[in-house]
Write a protein that holds these residues in place. Structure first.
Motif, PDB file in Angstrom:
ATOM      1  N   LEU A   1       0.838  -1.188   0.000  1.00  0.00           N
ATOM      2  CA  LEU A   1       0.000   0.000   0.000  1.00  0.00           C
ATOM      3  C   LEU A   1       0.875   1.239   0.000  1.00  0.00           C
ATOM      4  O   LEU A   1       1.816   1.343   0.775  1.00  0.00           O
ATOM      5  CB  LEU A   1      -0.930   0.027   1.214  1.00  0.00           C
ATOM      6  N   ARG A   2       0.517   2.177  -0.884  1.00  0.00           N
ATOM      7  CA  ARG A   2       1.273   3.422  -0.974  1.00  0.00           C
ATOM      8  C   ARG A   2       0.329   4.605  -0.972  1.00  0.00           C
ATOM      9  O   ARG A   2      -0.767   4.543  -1.546  1.00  0.00           O
ATOM     10  CB  ARG A   2       2.118   3.463  -2.267  1.00  0.00           C
ATOM     11  N   PRO A   3       0.704   5.704  -0.320  1.00  0.00           N
ATOM     12  CA  PRO A   3      -0.126   6.905  -0.359  1.00  0.00           C
ATOM     13  C   PRO A   3      -0.179   7.466  -1.773  1.00  0.00           C
ATOM     14  O   PRO A   3       0.802   7.381  -2.525  1.00  0.00           O
ATOM     15  CB  PRO A   3       0.580   7.864   0.605  1.00  0.00           C
TER      16      PRO A   3
ATOM     17  N   LEU B   1      -3.419   3.451  -2.548  1.00  0.00           N
ATOM     18  CA  LEU B   1      -3.652   2.380  -3.507  1.00  0.00           C
ATOM     19  C   LEU B   1      -2.634   1.272  -3.258  1.00  0.00           C
ATOM     20  O   LEU B   1      -1.669   1.444  -2.518  1.00  0.00           O
ATOM     21  CB  LEU B   1      -3.574   2.910  -4.934  1.00  0.00           C
ATOM     22  N   PHE B   2      -2.867   0.128  -3.865  1.00  0.00           N
ATOM     23  CA  PHE B   2      -1.956  -0.999  -3.721  1.00  0.00           C
ATOM     24  C   PHE B   2      -1.222  -1.252  -5.024  1.00  0.00           C
ATOM     25  O   PHE B   2      -1.827  -1.258  -6.108  1.00  0.00           O
ATOM     26  CB  PHE B   2      -2.719  -2.260  -3.312  1.00  0.00           C
TER      27      PHE B   2
ATOM     28  N   GLY C   1       0.744  -4.491 -11.530  1.00  0.00           N
ATOM     29  CA  GLY C   1      -0.445  -3.668 -11.698  1.00  0.00           C
ATOM     30  C   GLY C   1      -0.725  -2.813 -10.489  1.00  0.00           C
ATOM     31  O   GLY C   1      -0.035  -2.898  -9.467  1.00  0.00           O
ATOM     32  N   ILE C   2      -1.761  -1.991 -10.613  1.00  0.00           N
ATOM     33  CA  ILE C   2      -2.172  -1.064  -9.564  1.00  0.00           C
ATOM     34  C   ILE C   2      -3.641  -1.310  -9.239  1.00  0.00           C
ATOM     35  O   ILE C   2      -4.471  -1.489 -10.137  1.00  0.00           O
ATOM     36  CB  ILE C   2      -2.008   0.395 -10.019  1.00  0.00           C
ATOM     37  N   TYR C   3      -3.954  -1.289  -7.942  1.00  0.00           N
ATOM     38  CA  TYR C   3      -5.340  -1.418  -7.488  1.00  0.00           C
ATOM     39  C   TYR C   3      -5.741  -0.113  -6.803  1.00  0.00           C
ATOM     40  O   TYR C   3      -5.134   0.287  -5.814  1.00  0.00           O
ATOM     41  CB  TYR C   3      -5.489  -2.592  -6.528  1.00  0.00           C
TER      42      TYR C   3
END
Length: 242
Positions: free
Chosen positions: A7-9, A95-96, A213-215
């Motif tokens: 998880l990233r801001p 987001l992840f 990918g990005i979620y």
């Protein structure tokens, strides 16, 4: 291919992480949880460990200072439901990122000599307190067949056991965080790329192909999503029910 998530801001710094790409390794002093990766807490809460470290290193203050130079990068093994993302640090609109676990593992093995870079977190009621059978040992492992204790004198005279003890100290969290299903990569000793005392952490470059990918969630800023779209990284948009 097995995936692992981080998880990233949702900030422009995230875009830099994806462009370069790199993983950000934080130093323990940046953690708000005083029970997380805080060697001073373990020394203060375990008299037998404090005495052992004093015998080994003499100056525990210097040992604590050195421990604060390590870098930690946190992942989760399972992509959580969107409605609990806010429970993660800076997760309210974050987001992840999904990574290929095997590529990351192989990379850290070749670059840093880490046989298995991902270290599992142990979730406990009192993470900074080691249970003991006597004043001369600590609980080393709890199994179905009972508890295994190790003598601190044995640990003191065995380099491998000492390394394992420090690893245990940096992989224990309060059970309230068990929903995070966390694994960590920990860089210490000769693998610390920068030992300056004024930095908060450091970047470790990774292969571009490790990013799968990005979620995103409904609260992820549209401006950040648009910047990710320009990077040709697959985006998965989730709603509150996912």
């Amino acid at each position: 291919m097995p995936s692992i998530y981080r998880l990233r801001p949702a900030t422009d710094r995230l875009i830099d992480e994806l462009k370069e790409p790199y993983l950000w390794f934080s130093r323990p002093a940046e953690y708000k949880d005083s029970e997380d990766a805080n060697l001073a807490s373990f020394i203060n809460n375990n008299e037998n460990i404090r005495e052992s470290f004093t015998r080994l290193f003499g100056n525990n203050d210097e040992l604590i200072n050195q421990s604060n130079l390590i870098g930690i990068c946190c992942f989760t093994t399972v992509l959580p439901q969107v409605n609990i993302w806010k429970k993660f640090p800076q997760g309210h609109n974050g987001l992840f990122i999904a990574y290929d676990k095997d590529i990351i593992k192989t990379y850290f093995q070749s670059k840093f000599g880490l046989g298995d870079c991902f270290k599992k977190i142990e979730y406990l009621t009192d993470p900074t307190l080691f249970k003991k059978y006597s004043s001369h040992d600590i609980l080393w492992e709890a199994t179905e067949d009972g508890n295994l204790y190790k003598s601190l004198k044995e640990i003191e005279h065995d380099d491998k056991l000492r390394d394992e003890l420090f690893l245990k100290i940096f992989t224990r969290l309060n059970k309230n965080y068990s929903f995070q299903n966390e694994l960590r990569i920990i860089l210490g000793g000769s693998n610390i790329p920068n030992k300056s005392d004024y930095i908060k952490g450091y970047k470790i470059s990774i292969p571009q192909e490790s990013i799968l990918g990005i979620y995103t969630q409904p609260d992820t800023p549209r401006s950040i999503i648009e910047k990710i779209e320009k990077l040709n990284i697959e985006i998965h948009t989730l709603n509150k029910n996912n």
